[in-house]
Motif scaffolding. Sequence first.
Motif, PDB file in Angstrom:
ATOM      1  N   ALA A  72       0.846  -1.339  -0.070  1.00  0.00           N
ATOM      2  CA  ALA A  72      -0.087  -0.087  -0.035  1.00  0.00           C
ATOM      3  C   ALA A  72       0.907   1.316  -0.072  1.00  0.00           C
ATOM      4  CB  ALA A  72      -0.937  -0.009   1.106  1.00  0.00           C
ATOM      5  N   ARG A  73       1.961   1.239   0.668  1.00  0.00           N
ATOM      6  CA  ARG A  73       3.030   2.574   0.764  1.00  0.00           C
ATOM      7  C   ARG A  73       3.497   2.639  -0.589  1.00  0.00           C
ATOM      8  NH1 ARG A  73       5.450   1.088   6.745  1.00  0.00           N
ATOM      9  NH2 ARG A  73       3.725   1.847   7.996  1.00  0.00           N
ATOM     10  N   ALA A  74       3.909   1.528  -1.254  1.00  0.00           N
ATOM     11  CA  ALA A  74       4.493   1.546  -2.572  1.00  0.00           C
ATOM     12  C   ALA A  74       3.415   2.184  -3.562  1.00  0.00           C
ATOM     13  CB  ALA A  74       5.186   0.043  -2.926  1.00  0.00           C
ATOM     14  N   GLU A  75       2.300   1.557  -3.578  1.00  0.00           N
ATOM     15  CA  GLU A  75       1.383   1.994  -4.288  1.00  0.00           C
ATOM     16  C   GLU A  75       1.070   3.698  -4.255  1.00  0.00           C
ATOM     17  OE1 GLU A  75      -3.202   1.138  -5.693  1.00  0.00           O
ATOM     18  OE2 GLU A  75      -2.126  -0.410  -4.504  1.00  0.00           O
ATOM     19  N   ARG A  76       1.090   3.826  -2.969  1.00  0.00           N
ATOM     20  CA  ARG A  76       0.839   5.593  -2.586  1.00  0.00           C
ATOM     21  C   ARG A  76       1.746   6.247  -3.104  1.00  0.00           C
ATOM     22  NH1 ARG A  76       1.812   7.388   3.178  1.00  0.00           N
ATOM     23  NH2 ARG A  76       3.942   7.305   2.485  1.00  0.00           N
ATOM     24  N   GLU A  77       3.012   5.862  -2.945  1.00  0.00           N
ATOM     25  CA  GLU A  77       4.393   6.671  -3.486  1.00  0.00           C
ATOM     26  C   GLU A  77       4.225   6.623  -5.029  1.00  0.00           C
ATOM     27  OE1 GLU A  77       6.454   8.375  -2.037  1.00  0.00           O
ATOM     28  OE2 GLU A  77       5.656   7.835   0.022  1.00  0.00           O
TER      29      GLU A  77
END
Length: 164
Positions: A72-77
């Motif tokens: 989720a963090r990678a997708e948000r970034e």
Amino acid sequence: MDLITPGLGLVFWTVITFLFLLIILKKFAWKPILGAVSEREEGIKKALASAEDARKEMENLHADNERILKEARAEREALLKEARDIKNKMIDDAKGEAQAQADKIITQAQAAIESEKKAAMAELKKHVADLSIDIAEKVVRKELSNKDKQVQLVESMLGEAKLN
């Protein structure tokens, strides 16, 4: 006293009674007690195994949660980077379009200025020509007002015409 010192008969019957009690206890009490203890032991083993399975499942869930959180963090970034890229592209496009519009307006203004300049020059030439004709007309009228000067002018023009 006979009660303090046991006799052989008393010991015999006590041993027989004890053995009989052991046989009865073994047949009726020990099996159910040992069975209950065995069942309890199995229940405890199963509970420990279930607790261990639950602990492993919790560890797996925790690992999955961490993995999902990382994704989720990678997708948000990635989404934020994409949004920044889109924003920068839109700004660059707007700047390019504004520059193109400015260049177009400048070109049109230069063309308009050139057109106005040509029109002004034509107007100025026309005005100068009109003034020249007016001045020439006034000079010729003044010169031709005298009869002698008219004859002299005609003769000089004829003389120039023959020479050419």
